[in-house]
Design an enzyme around this catalytic site. Structure first.
Site, PDB file in Angstrom:
ATOM      1  N   CYS A 154       0.865  -1.151  -0.189  1.00  0.00           N
ATOM      2  CA  CYS A 154      -0.002  -0.090  -0.115  1.00  0.00           C
ATOM      3  C   CYS A 154       0.812   1.176   0.069  1.00  0.00           C
ATOM      4  CB  CYS A 154      -0.824   0.046   1.341  1.00  0.00           C
ATOM      5  SG  CYS A 154      -1.942  -1.337   1.578  1.00  0.00           S
ATOM      6  N   HIS A 169       1.027   4.354  -2.661  1.00  0.00           N
ATOM      7  CA  HIS A 169       0.291   5.639  -1.931  1.00  0.00           C
ATOM      8  C   HIS A 169       1.205   6.465  -0.928  1.00  0.00           C
ATOM      9  CE1 HIS A 169      -3.270   4.292  -3.950  1.00  0.00           C
ATOM     10  NE2 HIS A 169      -3.320   3.072  -3.412  1.00  0.00           N
ATOM     11  N   ARG A 194     -12.780  -1.371  -2.392  1.00  0.00           N
ATOM     12  CA  ARG A 194     -11.654  -0.709  -3.073  1.00  0.00           C
ATOM     13  C   ARG A 194     -10.300  -1.219  -2.562  1.00  0.00           C
ATOM     14  NH1 ARG A 194      -9.123   0.736  -6.411  1.00  0.00           N
ATOM     15  NH2 ARG A 194      -8.238   2.591  -6.968  1.00  0.00           N
ATOM     16  N   CYS A 202      -7.473  -2.728  -5.249  1.00  0.00           N
ATOM     17  CA  CYS A 202      -6.229  -2.365  -5.002  1.00  0.00           C
ATOM     18  C   CYS A 202      -5.124  -3.651  -4.977  1.00  0.00           C
ATOM     19  CB  CYS A 202      -5.793  -1.649  -3.643  1.00  0.00           C
ATOM     20  SG  CYS A 202      -6.000   0.202  -4.034  1.00  0.00           S
TER      21      CYS A 202
END
Lengths: 152, 283, 102, 99
Positions: free
Chosen positions: B197, B201, B240, B244
């Site tokens: 992640c 991000h 979501r 991802c």
């Protein structure tokens, strides 16, 4: 489908008749131009929507459209015009399977500014045409549609 | 003698309380320290972005698409979902009770209190899970977690909580362990593409991965549930998350799995102090 | 004479080929089972890849069809993927803190 | 369907969100692989009292849950009726007070 539309339109026309008596606005509700919506290329779509007319480029029309669409499924568009006596505004997407996306019939009571969100399958010119009692005018902008992202 | 025992008990009681207070303070201190580091990372990387703007997701970094987003937020498609969610929320169950009976303050304006760690069940409770627990305790079938009616109800509950600030605390060893598990998930690389992640991000936030600019992790959870143009529908945070994971070619976890709830717990704690602004529109 | 030679050669090819095939197939089945088990391990640890089941499926189909060359290739690929995903799980367990920005 | 109509300086801005799938006839059902038949709104009209104030003709390229906005010269207080019909005979109508 046609029957339903006729019913709807006759209802609408009755409403319009009542309105004529009261406010003397002309009716805006014409039968939907199915031929124009069914056309598969820009020239046919325009020729059916505005028969016998040729669009002249005009800087009195503003087409607000994204340079790159975030997502082709929802492309927000706004068309504004400072031309006098606008009768209709139509939006064409050149590379869509059916280029005529939507058509707005307006009257003297309207301000010529409309918005809509449309679908675009791929990168294309978006053409806004404005019909007035002086003829047909247009402006266009390319909207890029990218495919294959993670969505942010 | 009796007195002494009593005194002793009181002393021990005091001692225990002090110790546990210290512990919970230190958990919150550790989380606070993480939160500060997390924010420092973004303020260093994007010095021009206002801290509060991270609540707007990728649009804090992507000015080109921000205008389109603002145009859509002018009359966002999720308003239909909020209306539907409101009517579902107010429709009584077969036993005559309603969702309002399951939540504090009748379920209005309370979304900022989730997710939270439940000491009894030793698990992270999200608002979506609480909605289904409410249904089940009233003899109703649970709803699907990724979208549909549940997302609409969640959207309504979040809508009534807009502007409320997140002020979550981590008060126990169990809560801190759940937080740490979420943090570990966030920083672990997964899938054939070997991305965590944090890779997309944090390190690559604001950069173009294929066609899209990636969103900053800070603020990630505040706008959910979201109406995504890609989905042409409203969906939950866990839908979501699954997307991802699939993007990096990692096998996704189930919505409301322990893993995703703990990830949400960590992510939401990083947003402490932020106002809820969901539901919102995303690409 | 020539004819006999050709015949013998043909028989020996069929025989030898057949024998190796049988041996290889059994071996590959074992390897496929191992690859599947490795995938299950990765899945249990939460680090399975979405790509691996497809490769395992292709290996299974190739094996069933008797296309050993293809089966071998897919099994090898599946093993590379499961090893890598298990390595990710190890890295996560042992070193995840290293990835937290300080 | 939701309609918001707001008056400001003699101009009323009307925004609407219509609940409709707008199936274009191009998309395929993900499960069955079959084409989803075209089903979309063809006409949207708005009336102020009995007077026509807007008519839009729509094609299947308009996004799901269509958003439309238009403006007219007017003041707060009137009642707007927005109606739509689709190509399969579906229709809906809603009223909204100009604020």
């Amino acid at each position: 489908m046609n029957i339903v539309r006729r019913d709807f339109l006759s209802l609408a026309t009755k409403g319009a008749a009542a309105l004529m008596a009261v406010a003397a606005f002309p009716s805006l509700v014409f039968a939907r131009n199915d031929k124009a919506f069914g056309a598969h290329n820009l020239a046919d779509a325009v020729a059916n929507r505005y028969p016998g007319m040729t669009a002249a480029d005009s800087d009195k029309i503003t087409l607000k459209a994204p340079a790159i669409a975030e997502n082709g499924a929802v492309v927000p568009l706004t068309v504004k015009s400072s031309l006098d006596n606008v009768k209709s505004i139509s939006i064409f997407v050149e590379n869509n399977p059916a280029p005529l996306a939507t058509s707005f019939n307006l009257g003297p009571q309207n301000i010529a500014e409309v918005s809509v969100r449309i679908r675009m399958g791929k990168t294309s010119n978006v053409i806004a045409m404005v019909e007035t009692d002086a003829g047909l005018f247009q402006t266009k902008q390319e909207v890029k549609v990218t495919i294959g992202g993670c969505g942010g | 003698m009796n007195k002494n025992i009593k005194l002793g008990a009181v002393l021990i009681g005091l001692l225990v309380t002090t110790v546990s207070y210290q512990a919970s303070d230190s958990y919150n201190d550790m989380v606070k320290k993480d939160t500060q580091q997390f924010r420092d990372f973004f303020s260093k990387k994007f010095p021009y972005v206002e801290m509060t703007d991270y609540a707007n997701g990728v649009y804090a970094l992507d000015s080109a698409s921000r205008e389109q987003w603002e145009e859509i937020e002018e009359f966002p498609p999720y308003e239909l979902n909020v209306d539907n969610g409101e009517s579902l929320f107010n429709t009584p169950f077969k036993n005559g009770k309603t969702y309002a009976d399951c939540f504090s303050n009748g379920g209005i304006g309370i979304a900022q209190n989730y997710p939270r760690y439940e000491e009894g069940a030793k698990e992270v409770m999200t608002i979506e899970l609480a909605i289904n627990r409410c249904r089940q305790s009233n003899g109703e079938k649970p709803l699907k977690y990724k979208g549909g009616a549940l997302a609409d109800i969640s959207a309504y509950m979040h809508y009534t909580s807009r502007g409320n600030k997140l002020a979550l605390t981590v008060d126990s060893k169990g809560a801190y362990a759940a937080y740490e598990a979420g943090k570990k998930f966030f920083y672990s690389k997964r899938g054939q593409l070997n991305f965590s992640c944090a890779d997309c991000h944090m390190a690559l936030a604001g950069q173009r991965l294929r066609a899209d600019i990636t969103s900053p992790a800070l603020g990630h959870t505040t706008g959910f549930p979201v109406y995504r143009s890609k989905w042409n529908a409203l969906g939950t945070l866990h839908r979501r998350y699954g997307g991802c994971n699939k993007n990096v070619r990692a096998k996704p976890f189930k919505a409301q799995s322990t893993e995703y709830r703990e990830l949400q717990y960590f992510q939401t704690l990083m947003n402490n102090g932020y106002e809820l602004n969901g539901p919102s529109a995303r690409k | 004479m020539n004819k006999l030679k050709v015949l013998l050669l043909a028989i020996s090819i069929v025989f030898v080929g057949g024998a190796t095939q049988a041996g290889d197939k059994g071996d590959l089945e074992k390897k496929l089972a191992y690859a599947k088990a490795q995938y299950a391990k990765a899945e249990k640890r939460g680090f399975a890849w979405t790509t691996t089941p497809k490769v395992l499926g292709k290996a299974k189909t190739a094996l069933a069809k008797g296309d050993l060359k293809a089966a071998k290739k897919f099994i090898k690929k599946a093993l590379v993927e499961t090893e890598a995903s298990l390595a990710q799980a190890d890295t996560s367990d042992n070193n995840w803190q290293d990835f937290v920005p300080k | 369907m939701k309609v918001k109509a707001k008056a400001k300086n003699g101009v009323v801005k009307v925004k609407m969100l219509l609940k409709h799938n707008m199936d274009s006839g191009q998309a395929k059902d993900k499960k069955t692989g079959e084409k989803i038949p075209a089903h979309y709104i063809t006409d949207v009209t708005a009336k102020l009292g009995d007077a026509d104030i807007f008519h839009a003709e729509l094609g299947p390229a308009v996004s799901k849950n269509p958003y439309l906005a238009f403006q007219y010269k007017g003041e707060a207080g009137g009642k707007i009726t927005v109606s739509w019909v689709d190509n399969k005979g579906g229709s809906k109508s809603t009223e909204s007070v100009v604020k």
